[in-house]
Write an enzyme that holds these catalytic residues in place. Sequence first.
Site, short mmCIF file in Angstrom:
data_model
loop_
_atom_site.label_atom_id
_atom_site.label_comp_id
_atom_site.label_asym_id
_atom_site.label_seq_id
_atom_site.Cartn_x
_atom_site.Cartn_y
_atom_site.Cartn_z
N ASN A 162 85.38 29.02 -30.88
CA ASN A 162 86.06 27.85 -30.33
C ASN A 162 86.64 26.94 -31.41
OD1 ASN A 162 83.68 26.82 -31.32
ND2 ASN A 162 83.10 25.74 -29.45
N PHE A 164 89.41 25.49 -33.95
CA PHE A 164 90.86 25.39 -33.77
C PHE A 164 91.47 24.35 -34.70
CE2 PHE A 164 89.01 22.37 -30.69
CZ PHE A 164 89.67 21.20 -31.04
N MET A 305 91.72 24.23 -24.83
CA MET A 305 93.00 24.44 -25.52
C MET A 305 94.23 24.14 -24.68
SD MET A 305 92.84 28.62 -25.68
CE MET A 305 94.43 28.91 -26.42
N HIS A 326 80.11 16.12 -27.47
CA HIS A 326 80.97 16.67 -28.53
C HIS A 326 82.22 17.33 -27.99
CE1 HIS A 326 79.80 20.66 -27.35
NE2 HIS A 326 80.15 21.24 -28.47
N LYS A 396 94.05 29.07 -32.83
CA LYS A 396 92.66 29.47 -32.55
C LYS A 396 92.14 30.42 -33.62
CE LYS A 396 90.82 27.73 -28.81
NZ LYS A 396 89.49 27.06 -28.85
#
Length: 397
Positions: A162, A164, A305, A326, A396
Amino acid sequence: MSYVEVPGAKVPIRMWTDPATVEDSAMRQLQNVATLPWIKGLAVMPDVHYGKGATVGSVIAMRGAVCPAAVGVDIGCGMSAVKTSLTANDLPGDLSRLRSKIEQAIPVGRGMHEDPVGPGRFHGMATAGWDDFWGRFEGVAEAVKFREGRALKQMGTLGAGNHFAEVCVDMSDSVWLMLHSGSRNIGKELADHHIGVAQKLSHNQGLVDRDLAVFIADTPQMAAYRNDLFWAQEYAKYNRAIMMALFKDVVRKEFKKAKPTFEQEISCHHNYVSEERYEGMDLLVTRKGAIRAGSGDYGIIPGSMGTGSYIVKGLGNEASFNSASHGAGRRMSRGAAKRRFSTKDLEEQTRGVECRKDSGVVDEIPGAYKPIEQVIDQQRDLVQVVAKLKQVVCVKG
């Protein structure tokens, strides 16, 4: 906030979400943590979901003990963001070139730089402490020292999952740069090593879950873990700083005519340990999938995303140990997301975002995450929203 009382628990579970919405497996983990002999408080964020040992989205305060699995294997993972002088009008209609340039500058996945990248490469970036930081690598666990070469070359890289890097636009049309990463493979190697050590210690043999094994204060094992933990947290912070410097360089070159400038960076860990004091006690506070949100602290709470993210300022709520979520938090596992969604779904849910839309990132589809607006709403007593961002480019890992 809701309180959940657990029979045999040392503390109640303080929850910033509806307990009925928490998956059974995650609730069992929270109940297990609440029974640990060293626990002094447990706060649960609205993005809570099942993790290894301890849930993601939990804040665990212990006295004289720390649980390495509750920190997670990506030690120091977190976020960085910076507001630029660019506006949405400065962006081209086709953002594919910009995404390509970011991917060329910042290695993703298992990629690394051919030669190590340090702060001395970037004009104006502080170099104080860099040599001392790498000098302290000599003091980390012998079992992972052979990874030094890889750690050097992975400094300033994104990683996978995850993680990015994004170009975003806020509600005032200002352009932001944002990224998410941690301590890369070296952090994982250190975490796995110390979790293994903790699980063999005699005081951990009767625990309800072996992944909740802890180190106890004033022992050589605790001293060794703290040394490596804080080093890895610093690695993660440097990693994000160097990536952001690389990111800025791309933007300067691609928007040379606009002469972009950058405001002060915001940076926050969300998998880490901090020494803090509450109710007259010195505690080790572990935030696993949570950020510090002390009064005035700036933080970053990203969505998925295709949805957007928030820049926030902490309100200093001590009931949460000055913490906040978070991110949006997963509502289904990666495997479940791949079974449920297709690349066509991904294309639909990321419409308007320049990003990968192939099968390799279907597990990161927005539908696999909780709605970020709901997560923000559930923590209005923890943070104040400063800016809402919407990504237009997403790289990503």
